[in-house]
Design a protein around this motif. Structure first.
Motif, short mmCIF file in Angstrom:
data_model
loop_
_atom_site.label_atom_id
_atom_site.label_comp_id
_atom_site.label_asym_id
_atom_site.label_seq_id
_atom_site.Cartn_x
_atom_site.Cartn_y
_atom_site.Cartn_z
N TRP A 40 101.80 26.38 -79.76
CA TRP A 40 100.78 25.36 -79.59
C TRP A 40 99.67 25.90 -78.69
CZ3 TRP A 40 102.52 19.76 -78.05
CH2 TRP A 40 101.46 18.89 -78.21
N GLU A 41 98.43 25.83 -79.19
CA GLU A 41 97.29 26.32 -78.41
C GLU A 41 96.97 25.39 -77.25
OE1 GLU A 41 95.54 29.09 -78.71
OE2 GLU A 41 96.32 29.82 -80.60
N ASN A 42 96.62 25.95 -76.12
CA ASN A 42 96.20 25.22 -74.93
C ASN A 42 97.12 24.06 -74.56
OD1 ASN A 42 93.86 26.81 -74.50
ND2 ASN A 42 92.85 25.70 -76.14
N PRO A 43 98.39 24.31 -74.38
CA PRO A 43 99.27 23.20 -74.02
C PRO A 43 99.02 22.73 -72.60
CG PRO A 43 100.44 25.25 -73.83
CD PRO A 43 99.07 25.58 -74.38
N GLN A 44 99.13 21.45 -72.39
CA GLN A 44 99.03 20.89 -71.04
C GLN A 44 100.44 20.69 -70.53
OE1 GLN A 44 96.17 20.59 -69.44
NE2 GLN A 44 95.12 21.39 -71.24
N MET A 45 100.98 21.73 -69.94
CA MET A 45 102.36 21.68 -69.46
C MET A 45 102.42 21.02 -68.09
SD MET A 45 104.20 25.20 -70.32
CE MET A 45 103.95 26.05 -71.84
N PRO A 46 103.48 20.26 -67.88
CA PRO A 46 103.68 19.73 -66.53
C PRO A 46 103.86 20.87 -65.54
CG PRO A 46 105.20 18.72 -68.11
CD PRO A 46 104.49 19.83 -68.82
N GLU A 47 103.51 20.62 -64.30
CA GLU A 47 103.58 21.65 -63.25
C GLU A 47 104.97 22.26 -63.15
OE1 GLU A 47 101.94 23.93 -60.11
OE2 GLU A 47 100.89 22.43 -61.29
N ALA A 48 106.01 21.44 -63.26
CA ALA A 48 107.38 21.94 -63.12
C ALA A 48 107.72 22.94 -64.22
CB ALA A 48 108.37 20.78 -63.15
N VAL A 49 107.25 22.70 -65.43
CA VAL A 49 107.54 23.62 -66.54
C VAL A 49 106.74 24.90 -66.37
CG1 VAL A 49 107.39 23.96 -69.04
CG2 VAL A 49 108.13 21.75 -68.11
N ALA A 50 105.50 24.78 -65.93
CA ALA A 50 104.67 25.97 -65.75
C ALA A 50 105.26 26.90 -64.69
CB ALA A 50 103.25 25.56 -65.38
N VAL A 51 105.82 26.33 -63.64
CA VAL A 51 106.41 27.14 -62.58
C VAL A 51 107.71 27.78 -63.04
CG1 VAL A 51 107.44 27.02 -60.27
CG2 VAL A 51 105.32 25.81 -60.75
N ASN A 52 108.49 27.06 -63.79
CA ASN A 52 109.80 27.53 -64.23
C ASN A 52 109.79 27.96 -65.70
OD1 ASN A 52 111.13 27.04 -61.75
ND2 ASN A 52 111.08 24.86 -62.22
N ASP A 53 108.79 28.72 -66.08
CA ASP A 53 108.63 29.14 -67.47
C ASP A 53 109.85 29.91 -67.97
OD1 ASP A 53 107.22 29.77 -69.95
OD2 ASP A 53 107.07 31.81 -69.13
N LYS A 54 110.36 30.82 -67.17
CA LYS A 54 111.51 31.62 -67.61
C LYS A 54 112.76 30.77 -67.72
CE LYS A 54 108.76 35.06 -67.55
NZ LYS A 54 107.52 34.45 -67.95
N LEU A 55 112.92 29.79 -66.84
CA LEU A 55 114.04 28.87 -66.94
C LEU A 55 113.94 28.04 -68.22
CD1 LEU A 55 116.58 27.61 -65.72
CD2 LEU A 55 115.09 26.03 -64.47
N ALA A 56 112.73 27.61 -68.56
CA ALA A 56 112.53 26.85 -69.80
C ALA A 56 112.90 27.70 -71.02
CB ALA A 56 111.08 26.37 -69.90
N HIS A 57 112.49 28.96 -71.02
CA HIS A 57 112.85 29.87 -72.11
C HIS A 57 114.37 30.01 -72.20
CE1 HIS A 57 109.21 31.87 -73.77
NE2 HIS A 57 108.66 31.38 -72.67
N THR A 58 115.00 30.23 -71.07
CA THR A 58 116.45 30.41 -71.04
C THR A 58 117.17 29.18 -71.60
OG1 THR A 58 116.24 31.88 -69.14
CG2 THR A 58 118.42 30.95 -69.55
#
Length: 140
Positions: A40-58
């Motif tokens: 998805w182009e230009n997603p507006q991610m919540p701050e918590a997801v942006a900080v924990n990007d690798k955790l979200a991937h995992t």
């Protein structure tokens, strides 16, 4: 001598019926969700997801591995090779998503660290299934 023709094949694949194909639907839906979220182009991610990007991937790839193993379990295919294949499929899917992010999006970039998190998530999902299976056998 009369000539006979083969009119139907008797071989049936282990996943030949529609019920078996439906076992893979959760994995397909999870994979589609990952693709949408990842591309998805230009997603507006919540701050918590942006900080924990690798955790979200995992976590996403652990869920995908769980769904894929669940499909194999439902068609009674649980061998070490199946677990290895599931890890390979999920990790390859993560690599494909990273390649697509790099070449097909403007606001996203493919990262090796994301791929490592994807592979780790797949491993965690598979280990969860193995641990659950061992505990269930020990309690039986």
């Amino acid at each position: 001598m009369p000539v006979t023709f083969v009119t139907e094949l008797k071989y049936t694949s282990p996943i030949a019926n529609s019920k078996s194909y439906m076992a893979f639907l959760p994995a397909v839906l999870v994979a589609a969700g990952i693709a949408v979220l990842s591309l998805w182009e230009n997603p507006q991610m919540p701050e918590a997801v942006a900080v924990n990007d690798k955790l979200a991937h995992t976590l996403m790839y652990a869920v995908l591995a769980l769904a894929l193993i669940g499909a194999f379990v439902s068609i009674r295919r649980t061998t070490p090779a199946v677990y290895a294949a599931a890890w390979t499929i999920v990790t390859a899917y993560g690599a494909l998503i990273e390649i697509l992010q790099h070449f097909c999006t403007c606001s996203r970039s493919g990262e090796m660290a994301d791929l490592y998190a994807d592979a780790l998530g797949a491993l965690i999902g598979i280990l969860c299934v193995l641990i659950f299976t061992i505990l269930r056998k020990n309690n039986s």
